[in-house]
Design a protein around this motif. Structure first.
Motif, PDB file in Angstrom:
ATOM      1  N   TYR A 104      -8.856  -0.639   3.761  1.00 41.61           N
ATOM      2  CA  TYR A 104      -7.889   0.066   2.771  1.00 41.61           C
ATOM      3  C   TYR A 104      -7.450  -0.890   1.845  1.00 41.61           C
ATOM      4  O   TYR A 104      -7.479  -0.475   0.235  1.00 41.61           O
ATOM      5  CB  TYR A 104      -6.520   0.485   3.695  1.00 41.61           C
ATOM      6  CG  TYR A 104      -5.715   1.220   2.473  1.00 41.61           C
ATOM      7  CD1 TYR A 104      -5.827   2.335   2.162  1.00 41.61           C
ATOM      8  CD2 TYR A 104      -4.491   0.722   2.414  1.00 41.61           C
ATOM      9  CE1 TYR A 104      -5.031   3.234   1.356  1.00 41.61           C
ATOM     10  CE2 TYR A 104      -3.468   1.473   1.789  1.00 41.61           C
ATOM     11  CZ  TYR A 104      -3.787   2.517   1.105  1.00 41.61           C
ATOM     12  OH  TYR A 104      -2.814   3.255   0.419  1.00 41.61           O
TER      13      TYR A 104
ATOM     14  N   GLY B   9       0.856  -1.418  -0.057  1.00 37.33           N
ATOM     15  CA  GLY B   9      -0.200   0.012  -0.127  1.00 37.33           C
ATOM     16  C   GLY B   9       0.956   1.151  -0.048  1.00 37.33           C
ATOM     17  O   GLY B   9       1.954   1.353  -0.286  1.00 37.33           O
ATOM     18  N   ASP B  10       0.189   2.353   0.671  1.00 38.92           N
ATOM     19  CA  ASP B  10       0.920   3.617   0.510  1.00 38.92           C
ATOM     20  C   ASP B  10       0.723   4.025   1.780  1.00 38.92           C
ATOM     21  O   ASP B  10      -0.193   4.569   2.247  1.00 38.92           O
ATOM     22  CB  ASP B  10       0.348   4.608  -0.546  1.00 38.92           C
ATOM     23  CG  ASP B  10       0.908   6.145  -0.485  1.00 38.92           C
ATOM     24  OD1 ASP B  10       1.878   6.413   0.515  1.00 38.92           O
ATOM     25  OD2 ASP B  10       0.824   6.667  -1.393  1.00 38.92           O
TER      26      ASP B  10
ATOM     27  N   VAL C 203       1.924   6.545   3.446  1.00 43.03           N
ATOM     28  CA  VAL C 203       1.394   8.015   3.655  1.00 43.03           C
ATOM     29  C   VAL C 203      -0.108   8.404   3.407  1.00 43.03           C
ATOM     30  O   VAL C 203      -0.522   8.933   4.206  1.00 43.03           O
ATOM     31  CB  VAL C 203       2.229   9.168   2.644  1.00 43.03           C
ATOM     32  CG1 VAL C 203       1.964  10.494   2.952  1.00 43.03           C
ATOM     33  CG2 VAL C 203       3.820   8.964   2.763  1.00 43.03           C
ATOM     34  N   ASP C 204      -0.685   7.971   2.099  1.00 42.72           N
ATOM     35  CA  ASP C 204      -1.796   7.760   1.917  1.00 42.72           C
ATOM     36  C   ASP C 204      -2.944   7.395   3.100  1.00 42.72           C
ATOM     37  O   ASP C 204      -4.030   7.854   3.408  1.00 42.72           O
ATOM     38  CB  ASP C 204      -2.024   7.296   0.679  1.00 42.72           C
ATOM     39  CG  ASP C 204      -3.685   7.334   0.367  1.00 42.72           C
ATOM     40  OD1 ASP C 204      -4.202   8.377   0.110  1.00 42.72           O
ATOM     41  OD2 ASP C 204      -4.264   6.110   0.187  1.00 42.72           O
TER      42      ASP C 204
ATOM     43  N   ASN D 177      -7.838   3.842  -3.008  1.00 38.23           N
ATOM     44  CA  ASN D 177      -6.617   3.287  -3.003  1.00 38.23           C
ATOM     45  C   ASN D 177      -6.289   2.327  -4.406  1.00 38.23           C
ATOM     46  O   ASN D 177      -7.287   1.590  -4.834  1.00 38.23           O
ATOM     47  CB  ASN D 177      -6.596   2.102  -1.935  1.00 38.23           C
ATOM     48  CG  ASN D 177      -5.144   1.367  -1.882  1.00 38.23           C
ATOM     49  OD1 ASN D 177      -4.216   1.672  -2.512  1.00 38.23           O
ATOM     50  ND2 ASN D 177      -5.134   0.220  -1.224  1.00 38.23           N
TER      51      ASN D 177
ATOM     52  N   ASN E 141      -4.359   0.456  -5.671  1.00 37.61           N
ATOM     53  CA  ASN E 141      -3.951  -0.998  -5.268  1.00 37.61           C
ATOM     54  C   ASN E 141      -4.854  -1.849  -4.257  1.00 37.61           C
ATOM     55  O   ASN E 141      -4.361  -2.902  -3.761  1.00 37.61           O
ATOM     56  CB  ASN E 141      -2.489  -1.031  -4.780  1.00 37.61           C
ATOM     57  CG  ASN E 141      -1.426  -0.616  -5.811  1.00 37.61           C
ATOM     58  OD1 ASN E 141      -1.424  -0.957  -6.791  1.00 37.61           O
ATOM     59  ND2 ASN E 141      -0.610   0.311  -5.388  1.00 37.61           N
TER      60      ASN E 141
END
Length: 315
Positions: A72, A52-53, A55-56, A79, A81
């Protein structure tokens, strides 16, 4: 074939493989945390960092909790992904090439997306998450089986295979780069270590095949099996060998030669693994950390993917 058609087929396959791998990682993490203290969230933090990210995620969810991470990575449409988002993109790519792929492929890609969308809207996921992730994996397997059984094994099929196996090789390297697999004793002597390594093998559907090959779980052997095996279909080396076969079939060149950048980069990367040993993955100067090797490998995979796009899918 038209470059836009090849591009759509490549990414259709890659997105479906990505959804399957995310399901694998989330399911394996859920299983692992059943045997860990309830307040131990390190596995969920690592999961967000690997697929994942962070920061996001932090901006929208705050502290990683099991429920937040599951949302998420599974149904979050913001997202790029998440399982739902990647399947939506796979379905759209499949829709664009319905006249090239078989009707059975389109039906399975469409059904796969709609099943996950239905689970998201009806709340069926929360009651039996393991069953949901198992269904995601089986739906992906069904798509691959339908593809191999109903699509002519020509250029389109080879682009489909390259997309799937590049994604698979990357995600195998990704999970091996998770911190807990590079910061624990390579002897794998503690109970927690054994749980971690068993969970890793299960995430790759590799536990049974690994035990048939090596028996007792030894971390160095796990790296060797998942990166260097020529026979196990989720091993990085296996994936690259099949990618090399497909790119030569598309270009019409002889094995061992190259006429374009994808052939060169994929062939060179496969050749590196042809002659690599576990000592190259875990060198004497850093015997507990494979991340330098894995980072180089993933960087080279991205470069190969960029070369494929520039050569076969020019804008």
């Amino acid at each position: 074939m038209l470059s836009r058609v090849a591009d759509s087929i490549f990414w259709m396959s890659r997105y479906i493989e990505r959804a399957e791998n995310i399901a694998r990682f989330v399911d394996a993490t859920m299983t692992l945390t059943l045997d860990l203290p309830a307040d131990d969230t390190a596995a969920w933090v690592e999961l967000v960092a690997s697929v994942g990210d962070p920061v996001d995620f932090a901006a929208r969810y705050g502290t990683p909790t099991p429920a937040a991470v599951l949302r998420y990575l599974t149904f979050d449409e913001q997202n790029p992904n998440s399982i739902l988002t990647t399947l939506a993109r796979a379905r759209e790519n499949a829709r664009c090439v319905r006249d090239t792929i078989s009707s059975e492929m389109w039906e399975q890609a469409n059904r796969f997306y709609l099943d996950v969308k239905s689970a998201a809207t009806q709340g069926r996921f929360g009651a039996m998450p393991h069953a949901f992730f198992t269904q995601v994996k089986m739906s992906s397997h069904l798509f691959v089986g339908v593809t191999d059984s109903t699509m002519s094994h020509g250029e389109a099929w080879h682009f489909n295979r390259i997309g799937r196996l590049l994604e698979r090789a990357d995600k195998t390297a990704c999970i091996l780069g998770v911190e807990r697999f590079n910061a624990t004793t390579l002897a794998g002597s503690s109970l927690i270590d054994d749980l971690h390594w068993s969970g890793l093998l299960r995430a790759a559907s590799a536990l049974e095949m690994y035990r048939k090959r090596f028996g007792r779980i030894e971390p160095r052997r796990v790296f060797e099996f998942l990166l260097l095996s020529r026979e196990f279909p989720r091993a990085a080396h296996y994936c690259l060998l099949r990618c090399v076969e497909s790119v030569h079939a598309i270009s019409g060149t002889l094995p061992g030669t190259y006429t374009n950048l994808p052939e060169q980069r994929l062939g060179r990367l496969a050749a590196q693994l042809d002659y690599a040993g576990v000592e190259d993955i875990l060198p004497p100067e850093s015997p507990r950390d494979a991340r330098p090797f894995l980072n180089r490998f993933r960087r080279d995979l991205y470069a190969a993917g960029d070369a494929i796009a520039a050569t076969f899918f020019p804008n």
